[in-house]
Design an enzyme around this catalytic site. Structure first.
Site, PDB file in Angstrom:
ATOM      1  N   ASN A  42      40.638  32.003  40.492  1.00 19.67           N
ATOM      2  CA  ASN A  42      40.954  30.779  41.240  1.00 19.67           C
ATOM      3  C   ASN A  42      42.061  30.020  40.533  1.00 19.67           C
ATOM      4  O   ASN A  42      42.144  29.987  39.301  1.00 19.67           O
ATOM      5  CB  ASN A  42      39.705  29.907  41.459  1.00 19.67           C
ATOM      6  CG  ASN A  42      38.995  29.488  40.196  1.00 19.67           C
ATOM      7  OD1 ASN A  42      38.994  30.193  39.195  1.00 19.67           O
ATOM      8  ND2 ASN A  42      38.363  28.326  40.234  1.00 19.67           N
ATOM      9  N   ILE A  43      42.929  29.450  41.335  1.00 17.13           N
ATOM     10  CA  ILE A  43      44.074  28.694  40.813  1.00 17.13           C
ATOM     11  C   ILE A  43      44.129  27.373  41.570  1.00 17.13           C
ATOM     12  O   ILE A  43      44.438  27.354  42.777  1.00 17.13           O
ATOM     13  CB  ILE A  43      45.383  29.487  40.989  1.00 17.13           C
ATOM     14  CG1 ILE A  43      45.255  30.844  40.279  1.00 17.13           C
ATOM     15  CG2 ILE A  43      46.569  28.694  40.424  1.00 17.13           C
ATOM     16  CD1 ILE A  43      46.388  31.797  40.544  1.00 17.13           C
ATOM     17  N   GLU A  44      43.770  26.306  40.864  1.00 17.68           N
ATOM     18  CA  GLU A  44      43.693  24.989  41.512  1.00 17.68           C
ATOM     19  C   GLU A  44      45.035  24.266  41.464  1.00 17.68           C
ATOM     20  O   GLU A  44      46.010  24.761  40.893  1.00 17.68           O
ATOM     21  CB  GLU A  44      42.566  24.190  40.841  1.00 17.68           C
ATOM     22  CG  GLU A  44      41.226  24.881  41.048  1.00 17.68           C
ATOM     23  CD  GLU A  44      40.042  24.134  40.459  1.00 17.68           C
ATOM     24  OE1 GLU A  44      40.232  23.152  39.726  1.00 17.68           O
ATOM     25  OE2 GLU A  44      38.908  24.565  40.761  1.00 17.68           O
ATOM     26  N   TYR A  48      44.566  19.025  45.872  1.00 14.71           N
ATOM     27  CA  TYR A  48      43.372  19.892  45.840  1.00 14.71           C
ATOM     28  C   TYR A  48      43.352  21.022  46.861  1.00 14.71           C
ATOM     29  O   TYR A  48      43.048  22.151  46.524  1.00 14.71           O
ATOM     30  CB  TYR A  48      42.091  19.050  45.976  1.00 14.71           C
ATOM     31  CG  TYR A  48      41.765  18.153  44.802  1.00 14.71           C
ATOM     32  CD1 TYR A  48      42.629  18.011  43.707  1.00 14.71           C
ATOM     33  CD2 TYR A  48      40.577  17.434  44.784  1.00 14.71           C
ATOM     34  CE1 TYR A  48      42.310  17.173  42.639  1.00 14.71           C
ATOM     35  CE2 TYR A  48      40.255  16.594  43.716  1.00 14.71           C
ATOM     36  CZ  TYR A  48      41.127  16.474  42.650  1.00 14.71           C
ATOM     37  OH  TYR A  48      40.806  15.651  41.596  1.00 14.71           O
ATOM     38  N   GLU A  55      38.882  35.349  45.156  1.00 18.24           N
ATOM     39  CA  GLU A  55      38.792  36.489  46.075  1.00 18.24           C
ATOM     40  C   GLU A  55      40.073  36.640  46.875  1.00 18.24           C
ATOM     41  O   GLU A  55      40.595  37.735  47.070  1.00 18.24           O
ATOM     42  CB  GLU A  55      37.618  36.296  47.045  1.00 18.24           C
ATOM     43  CG  GLU A  55      36.251  36.223  46.391  1.00 18.24           C
ATOM     44  CD  GLU A  55      35.845  34.807  45.998  1.00 18.24           C
ATOM     45  OE1 GLU A  55      36.719  33.996  45.620  1.00 18.24           O
ATOM     46  OE2 GLU A  55      34.639  34.526  46.064  1.00 18.24           O
TER      47      GLU A  55
HETATM   48  N1  THU Z   1      36.010  29.262  44.228  1.00 14.59           N
HETATM   49  C1  THU Z   1      36.414  30.569  44.214  1.00 14.59           C
HETATM   50  O1  THU Z   1      37.367  30.937  43.521  1.00 14.59           O
HETATM   51  N2  THU Z   1      35.748  31.443  44.997  1.00 14.59           N
HETATM   52  C2  THU Z   1      34.712  31.100  45.821  1.00 14.59           C
HETATM   53  O2  THU Z   1      34.338  31.860  46.687  1.00 14.59           O
HETATM   54  C3  THU Z   1      34.070  29.805  45.648  1.00 14.59           C
HETATM   55  C4  THU Z   1      34.925  28.755  45.038  1.00 14.59           C
HETATM   56  C5  THU Z   1      36.742  28.291  43.420  1.00 14.59           C
HETATM   57  C6  THU Z   1      37.523  27.300  44.226  1.00 14.59           C
HETATM   58  C7  THU Z   1      37.636  26.157  43.238  1.00 14.59           C
HETATM   59  O3  THU Z   1      38.766  26.408  42.417  1.00 14.59           O
HETATM   60  C8  THU Z   1      36.386  26.259  42.398  1.00 14.59           C
HETATM   61  O4  THU Z   1      35.861  27.554  42.623  1.00 14.59           O
HETATM   62  C9  THU Z   1      35.336  25.219  42.741  1.00 14.59           C
HETATM   63  O5  THU Z   1      35.073  25.204  44.093  1.00 14.59           O
END
Ligand code: THU
Length: 137
Positions: A42-44, A48, A55
């Site tokens: 995940n890359i925030e 937001y 995935e």
């Molecule tokens: N996140 C994922 O990477 N995959 C998911 O299926 C659930 C949520 C990430 C998104 C966000 O960066 C963090 O988890 C918190 O929601």
């Protein structure tokens, strides 16, 4: 490829997570039918909604390299620095994956905190889905 190894790769991908806002790190390892693995995390973003899940990162990497045949995805997620803890794919990711796989065949592998795992077919996680075939019947 054995799913324990795929889980290890998902957990390794988790190490590259940029989760400055949620502090929840997620890694994914996507296995193609011919045995290649694409990893993602995940890359925030400060804006937001611009962030992306692990995935979809893995899928976009693979799809953009021309891959179209997928076997399974392993997902390892939890609070950053802690053991993985049963991070199931979000609804957007379930829908995204459904576009490119046959959901009754595709395995979603969820990593537990002891690195053991459970396997779910995508159609169990996304029943009665809306997909490409829904548009043209
Ligand atoms: N996140 C994922 O990477 N995959 C998911 O299926 C659930 C949520 C990430 C998104 C966000 O960066 C963090 O988890 C918190 O929601």
């Amino acid at each position: 490829m054995d799913y324990a190894e795929l889980c290890r790769m998902a957990d390794e991908a988790r190490g590259n997570s940029y989760c400055a806002y949620s502090n929840f790190s997620v890694g994914a390892a996507l296995l193609t039918k011919d045995g290649k693995v694409y990893k993602g995390c995940n890359i925030e973003n400060a804006s937001y909604p611009a962030g992306i899940c692990a995935e979809r990162t893995a899928f976009v990497k693979a799809l953009s390299e021309g891959e179209r045949e997928f076997e399974a995805i392993a997902i390892s997620g939890g609070p950053k620095g802690d053991n993985p803890n049963d991070a199931f794919p979000c609804g957007i990711c379930r829908q995204f994956m459904n576009e490119f796989v046959s959901s009754e065949d595709f395995d979603v592998v969820i990593v537990h905190d002891d690195m053991k795992y459970d396997v779910y077919k995508l159609n169990i996680l996304l029943p009665y889905s809306f997909g490409p075939e829904s548009l043209y019947k």
